[in-house]
Design a protein around this motif. Structure first.
Motif, PDB file in Angstrom:
ATOM      1  N   GLU A   1       0.732  -1.323  -0.026  1.00  0.00           N
ATOM      2  CA  GLU A   1      -0.144  -0.001   0.068  1.00  0.00           C
ATOM      3  C   GLU A   1       0.919   1.230  -0.117  1.00  0.00           C
ATOM      4  OE1 GLU A   1      -2.217  -0.539   3.325  1.00  0.00           O
ATOM      5  OE2 GLU A   1      -3.645  -2.167   2.529  1.00  0.00           O
ATOM      6  N   GLN A   2       1.936   1.435   0.827  1.00  0.00           N
ATOM      7  CA  GLN A   2       2.792   2.691   0.967  1.00  0.00           C
ATOM      8  C   GLN A   2       3.558   2.605  -0.268  1.00  0.00           C
ATOM      9  OE1 GLN A   2       2.952   4.664   3.771  1.00  0.00           O
ATOM     10  NE2 GLN A   2       1.160   3.443   4.153  1.00  0.00           N
ATOM     11  N   LEU A   3       4.167   1.513  -0.893  1.00  0.00           N
ATOM     12  CA  LEU A   3       5.054   1.689  -2.214  1.00  0.00           C
ATOM     13  C   LEU A   3       4.064   2.189  -3.409  1.00  0.00           C
ATOM     14  CD1 LEU A   3       7.657  -1.165  -1.294  1.00  0.00           C
ATOM     15  CD2 LEU A   3       7.657   1.502  -0.971  1.00  0.00           C
ATOM     16  N   GLN A   4       2.732   1.715  -3.577  1.00  0.00           N
ATOM     17  CA  GLN A   4       1.967   1.917  -4.479  1.00  0.00           C
ATOM     18  C   GLN A   4       1.712   3.601  -4.350  1.00  0.00           C
ATOM     19  OE1 GLN A   4      -1.430  -0.702  -5.344  1.00  0.00           O
ATOM     20  NE2 GLN A   4       0.097  -2.209  -6.119  1.00  0.00           N
ATOM     21  N   HIS A   5       1.205   3.853  -3.344  1.00  0.00           N
ATOM     22  CA  HIS A   5       0.904   5.303  -2.838  1.00  0.00           C
ATOM     23  C   HIS A   5       2.009   6.278  -3.296  1.00  0.00           C
ATOM     24  CE1 HIS A   5      -0.124   9.137  -0.882  1.00  0.00           C
ATOM     25  NE2 HIS A   5      -1.226   8.922  -1.474  1.00  0.00           N
ATOM     26  N   ALA A   6       3.227   5.683  -3.108  1.00  0.00           N
ATOM     27  CA  ALA A   6       4.534   6.523  -3.540  1.00  0.00           C
ATOM     28  C   ALA A   6       4.695   6.650  -4.874  1.00  0.00           C
ATOM     29  CB  ALA A   6       5.819   5.854  -2.847  1.00  0.00           C
ATOM     30  N   GLN A   7       4.186   5.457  -5.646  1.00  0.00           N
ATOM     31  CA  GLN A   7       4.353   5.400  -7.186  1.00  0.00           C
ATOM     32  C   GLN A   7       3.182   6.590  -7.602  1.00  0.00           C
ATOM     33  OE1 GLN A   7       3.924   1.272  -8.335  1.00  0.00           O
ATOM     34  NE2 GLN A   7       5.073   1.002  -6.502  1.00  0.00           N
ATOM     35  N   ARG A   8       2.035   6.587  -6.939  1.00  0.00           N
ATOM     36  CA  ARG A   8       1.031   7.435  -7.572  1.00  0.00           C
ATOM     37  C   ARG A   8       1.342   8.969  -7.534  1.00  0.00           C
ATOM     38  NH1 ARG A   8      -2.298   3.806  -5.233  1.00  0.00           N
ATOM     39  NH2 ARG A   8      -2.529   5.044  -3.228  1.00  0.00           N
ATOM     40  N   ILE A   9       2.320   9.249  -6.197  1.00  0.00           N
ATOM     41  CA  ILE A   9       2.882  10.517  -6.185  1.00  0.00           C
ATOM     42  C   ILE A   9       3.987  10.845  -7.158  1.00  0.00           C
ATOM     43  CG2 ILE A   9       4.494  11.998  -4.592  1.00  0.00           C
ATOM     44  CD1 ILE A   9       3.064  10.768  -2.255  1.00  0.00           C
ATOM     45  N   LEU A  10       4.652   9.852  -7.474  1.00  0.00           N
ATOM     46  CA  LEU A  10       5.591  10.041  -8.599  1.00  0.00           C
ATOM     47  C   LEU A  10       5.071  10.212  -9.866  1.00  0.00           C
ATOM     48  CD1 LEU A  10       8.280   7.298  -7.529  1.00  0.00           C
ATOM     49  CD2 LEU A  10       8.755   9.903  -7.574  1.00  0.00           C
ATOM     50  N   VAL A  11       4.022   9.796  -9.977  1.00  0.00           N
ATOM     51  CA  VAL A  11       3.149  10.160 -11.520  1.00  0.00           C
ATOM     52  C   VAL A  11       2.795  11.321 -11.493  1.00  0.00           C
ATOM     53  CG1 VAL A  11       0.915   9.353 -12.522  1.00  0.00           C
ATOM     54  CG2 VAL A  11       2.475   7.446 -12.008  1.00  0.00           C
ATOM     55  N   GLU A  12       2.236  12.117 -10.108  1.00  0.00           N
ATOM     56  CA  GLU A  12       1.879  13.492 -10.144  1.00  0.00           C
ATOM     57  C   GLU A  12       3.142  14.312 -10.472  1.00  0.00           C
ATOM     58  OE1 GLU A  12      -1.111  14.643  -9.860  1.00  0.00           O
ATOM     59  OE2 GLU A  12      -1.891  12.909 -10.228  1.00  0.00           O
ATOM     60  N   LEU A  13       4.049  13.896  -9.656  1.00  0.00           N
ATOM     61  CA  LEU A  13       5.395  14.804  -9.966  1.00  0.00           C
ATOM     62  C   LEU A  13       5.693  14.910 -11.292  1.00  0.00           C
ATOM     63  CD1 LEU A  13       7.178  13.888  -6.509  1.00  0.00           C
ATOM     64  CD2 LEU A  13       6.480  16.126  -7.181  1.00  0.00           C
ATOM     65  N   THR A  14       5.778  13.704 -11.965  1.00  0.00           N
ATOM     66  CA  THR A  14       6.362  13.633 -13.354  1.00  0.00           C
ATOM     67  C   THR A  14       5.480  14.219 -14.204  1.00  0.00           C
ATOM     68  OG1 THR A  14       7.185  11.374 -12.910  1.00  0.00           O
ATOM     69  CG2 THR A  14       6.758  12.066 -15.300  1.00  0.00           C
ATOM     70  N   GLY A  15       4.094  14.222 -13.987  1.00  0.00           N
ATOM     71  CA  GLY A  15       3.212  15.154 -14.831  1.00  0.00           C
ATOM     72  C   GLY A  15       3.130  16.408 -14.558  1.00  0.00           C
ATOM     73  N   SER A  16       3.838  16.935 -13.486  1.00  0.00           N
ATOM     74  CA  SER A  16       3.862  18.363 -13.260  1.00  0.00           C
ATOM     75  C   SER A  16       5.114  19.070 -13.884  1.00  0.00           C
ATOM     76  CB  SER A  16       3.749  18.663 -11.794  1.00  0.00           C
ATOM     77  OG  SER A  16       5.129  18.289 -10.989  1.00  0.00           O
TER      78      SER A  16
ATOM     79  N   SER B   1      13.928  19.202 -17.173  1.00  0.00           N
ATOM     80  CA  SER B   1      12.785  18.374 -16.846  1.00  0.00           C
ATOM     81  C   SER B   1      13.044  16.980 -17.408  1.00  0.00           C
ATOM     82  CB  SER B   1      11.378  18.932 -17.809  1.00  0.00           C
ATOM     83  OG  SER B   1      11.561  19.024 -19.080  1.00  0.00           O
ATOM     84  N   ALA B   2      13.838  17.094 -18.780  1.00  0.00           N
ATOM     85  CA  ALA B   2      14.012  15.515 -19.060  1.00  0.00           C
ATOM     86  C   ALA B   2      14.892  14.693 -17.924  1.00  0.00           C
ATOM     87  CB  ALA B   2      14.841  15.545 -20.410  1.00  0.00           C
ATOM     88  N   ALA B   3      15.713  15.408 -17.389  1.00  0.00           N
ATOM     89  CA  ALA B   3      17.035  14.599 -16.432  1.00  0.00           C
ATOM     90  C   ALA B   3      15.799  14.169 -15.366  1.00  0.00           C
ATOM     91  CB  ALA B   3      18.046  15.666 -16.065  1.00  0.00           C
ATOM     92  N   LEU B   4      15.244  15.447 -14.785  1.00  0.00           N
ATOM     93  CA  LEU B   4      14.236  14.971 -13.639  1.00  0.00           C
ATOM     94  C   LEU B   4      13.276  13.763 -13.931  1.00  0.00           C
ATOM     95  CD1 LEU B   4      14.045  15.587 -10.865  1.00  0.00           C
ATOM     96  CD2 LEU B   4      12.519  17.279 -11.004  1.00  0.00           C
ATOM     97  N   ARG B   5      12.632  13.834 -15.085  1.00  0.00           N
ATOM     98  CA  ARG B   5      11.711  13.056 -15.229  1.00  0.00           C
ATOM     99  C   ARG B   5      12.562  11.340 -15.414  1.00  0.00           C
ATOM    100  NH1 ARG B   5       9.575  15.106 -19.401  1.00  0.00           N
ATOM    101  NH2 ARG B   5       7.846  15.883 -18.253  1.00  0.00           N
ATOM    102  N   ALA B   6      13.728  11.481 -16.013  1.00  0.00           N
ATOM    103  CA  ALA B   6      14.384  10.071 -15.957  1.00  0.00           C
ATOM    104  C   ALA B   6      14.494   9.845 -14.286  1.00  0.00           C
ATOM    105  CB  ALA B   6      15.748  10.324 -16.565  1.00  0.00           C
ATOM    106  N   VAL B   7      14.869  10.479 -13.433  1.00  0.00           N
ATOM    107  CA  VAL B   7      15.165  10.047 -12.104  1.00  0.00           C
ATOM    108  C   VAL B   7      13.708   9.700 -11.502  1.00  0.00           C
ATOM    109  CG1 VAL B   7      15.718  10.808  -9.842  1.00  0.00           C
ATOM    110  CG2 VAL B   7      17.022  11.793 -11.749  1.00  0.00           C
TER     111      VAL B   7
END
Length: 125
Positions: A53-68, A76-82
């Motif tokens: 549950e915790q790791l999946q929630h972390a993944q959803r946050i990363l999707v939001e951060l990537t989308g932002s 942005s390309a380098a940060l997206r890769a990270v």
């Protein structure tokens, strides 16, 4: 839900709704780090459901951060890769039940969190 819990929920909602974009990013990073730390702790204790549950929630946050990310920004390309690397590593850590890979993600996220907090503090209000 009792009155105290409703008040806490309302406070959290107001904090998010009234936050500046830079504050939203710092809030996301705060929660991302917390999720990964909780996920790692759950993995180490063998609580696989909580870890998942915790790791999946972390993944959803990363999707939001990537989308932002703003593609007009040169970094942005380098940060997206990270972000992509951390996401893939969290998925592998979750599937493989590997707290060391989760720790690797935590070690990548912590300095990013600090950098975003520093940028938010330096930004004009």
């Amino acid at each position: 839900m009792n009155a105290a819990l409703r008040a806490q929920q309302r406070y959290r909602e107001e904090t998010i709704l009234s936050a500046s974009p830079s504050r939203l990013v710092t809030l996301l990073f705060d929660r991302l780090l917390l999720d990964v730390e909780r996920g790692e702790a759950a993995q180490r204790s063998g609580d696989w459901q909580t870890a998942n549950e915790q790791l999946q929630h972390a993944q959803r946050i990363l999707v939001e951060l990537t989308g932002s990310l703003d593609d007009s920004w040169s970094g942005s390309a380098a940060l997206r890769a990270v972000y992509d690397y951390i996401t893939r590593t969290l998925i592998g850590a979750n599937i493989g039940r590997d707290p060391e890979r989760t720790r690797e993600c935590r070690d990548l996220i912590a300095p990013l969190r600090e950098a975003w907090h520093g940028a938010a503090e330096a930004a004009p209000a």
